[in-house]
Write a protein that holds these residues in place. Structure first.
Motif, PDB file in Angstrom:
ATOM      1  N   LEU A  16      18.230  42.639  37.981  1.00  0.00           N
ATOM      2  CA  LEU A  16      19.663  43.808  38.603  1.00  0.00           C
ATOM      3  C   LEU A  16      20.314  42.239  39.215  1.00  0.00           C
ATOM      4  O   LEU A  16      21.256  42.800  39.747  1.00  0.00           O
ATOM      5  CB  LEU A  16      19.844  45.540  39.061  1.00  0.00           C
ATOM      6  N   PRO A  65      24.008  47.498  37.996  1.00  0.00           N
ATOM      7  CA  PRO A  65      23.982  47.269  39.681  1.00  0.00           C
ATOM      8  C   PRO A  65      24.774  47.761  40.581  1.00  0.00           C
ATOM      9  O   PRO A  65      24.266  48.233  41.356  1.00  0.00           O
ATOM     10  CB  PRO A  65      24.070  45.473  39.264  1.00  0.00           C
ATOM     11  N   CYS A  81      24.768  38.352  30.264  1.00  0.00           N
ATOM     12  CA  CYS A  81      23.598  39.731  29.861  1.00  0.00           C
ATOM     13  C   CYS A  81      23.775  40.650  29.127  1.00  0.00           C
ATOM     14  O   CYS A  81      23.943  40.369  28.077  1.00  0.00           O
ATOM     15  CB  CYS A  81      24.916  41.140  31.076  1.00  0.00           C
ATOM     16  N   VAL A  97      22.970  44.819  31.934  1.00  0.00           N
ATOM     17  CA  VAL A  97      22.821  45.071  33.681  1.00  0.00           C
ATOM     18  C   VAL A  97      22.318  43.054  33.487  1.00  0.00           C
ATOM     19  O   VAL A  97      22.540  42.258  32.161  1.00  0.00           O
ATOM     20  CB  VAL A  97      20.489  44.660  32.579  1.00  0.00           C
ATOM     21  N   ARG A  98      21.778  42.680  34.178  1.00  0.00           N
ATOM     22  CA  ARG A  98      21.859  40.440  34.031  1.00  0.00           C
ATOM     23  C   ARG A  98      20.517  40.023  33.188  1.00  0.00           C
ATOM     24  O   ARG A  98      21.418  39.021  33.377  1.00  0.00           O
ATOM     25  CB  ARG A  98      22.296  40.201  35.600  1.00  0.00           C
TER      26      ARG A  98
END
Length: 301
Positions: A16, A65, A81, A97-98
């Protein structure tokens, strides 16, 4: 002791932020897909980006996040992502999420509780290490409860005076590592004036049960979460069933996972009932069935 029921539960590791690795149990994960476009929804919750349709199923897309207090994901980051599709609390949700790291095996007994310095307002339910990297296990149920509060009618049971008196003599132990789930359980019983004990993990619960049995005040009804660090609900039920002075306990396992497999496994390891999602009246009726069975067992001894 490793129960067969828990061997398939691994960890999905994801990011995140650049610095910290997070995880969730793989039983919550339906699928992981690359970012796909979504439709914005007017008046939606702050951290809900919109609605996304994946394989014919429409679901909310949540900026994970942002939901736990990190920097929100910008539109410029979207293409890099991934979306984690979860099945939790009978709700299908996509978490943006990243980055996805990997899925790894997990020794759930090695997961430590979060340090007290994190306080009560944390989304972390456990801490572990994977290849020398500190990993925080997220409380997905807590995230969802903040974004989509439960219908009040599902939180508080209704009980007749007769049924209340049937439950009151029972020694009830509630076990859950999630703070939000413990509050739900406690609030439900407090609202109908039923006494109980609480444990935050399976190891502590087993210790409480053993001490109570030795003091000749055994636990009558155990209500335990399935997914917990350390001794999980399956393993706790297995231990209770195979310990002679505890085996009489009526065991109710519950999970936020919408899965028939979880229910089947719970019954296999000795639980009398398995519930999915929190619904106060459903839980109380399960406890009443347990109280009836305990009274019948006492009458025959």
């Amino acid at each position: 002791m490793k129960s067969k029921a828990s061997q398939s539960q691994g960890l999905l590791l994801f990011r995140l932020s650049q610095a910290q690795m997070f995880a969730m149990g793989t039983l919550k994960v339906q699928e992981i897909v690359p970012f796909t476009s979504f439709t914005s929804m007017p008046y939606s919750q702050q951290h809900v980006l919109g609605a996304v349709c994946i394989r014919g199923t429409t679901m909310p897309l949540i900026d994970m996040p942002s939901a736990i207090g990190y920097r929100p994901i910008s539109r410029e980051e979207f293409s890099d992502c991934s979306i984690i599709i979860t099945d939790c609390s009978r709700t299908t949700v996509g978490f943006l999420v990243r980055g996805i790291d990997k899925i790894t095996a997990c020794d759930w007994q090695a997961i430590a509780p979060p340090p007290e310095t994190l306080g009560n307002n944390t989304y972390v339910t456990g801490i572990t290490k994977v290849e020398d990297h500190l990993v925080q296990l997220l409380d997905v149920e807590l995230i969802l409860s903040h974004l989509n509060p439960n219908d009040p009618s599902t939180l508080y049971p209704t009980l007749t005076d007769i049924d209340r008196e049937k439950l009151k003599p029972m020694r009830i132990l509630l076990v859950d590592d999630s703070g939000v789930a413990r509050r739900q359980l406690c609030n439900a019983l407090d609202s109908i004036n039923i006494p109980y004990f609480v444990a935050t993990n399976g190891n502590d619960a087993l210790g409480i049960m053993q001490k109570s049995a030795q003091a000749n005040h055994p636990v009558d009804i155990l209500v335990s979460d399935i997914e917990m660090p350390g001794l999980d609900g399956y393993e706790l039920a297995f231990e209770v069933q195979n310990t002679p002075n505890l085996a009489h306990t009526y065991m109710i396992l519950h999970t936020s996972l919408s899965s028939e497999i979880c229910v089947e496994r719970a019954l296999q390891v000795g639980a009398h009932e398995a519930l999915t999602k929190f619904e106060a009246n459903e839980l109380i009726h399960a406890m009443l069935r347990g109280a009836k069975k305990r009274r019948e067992a006492t009458a025959t001894t």
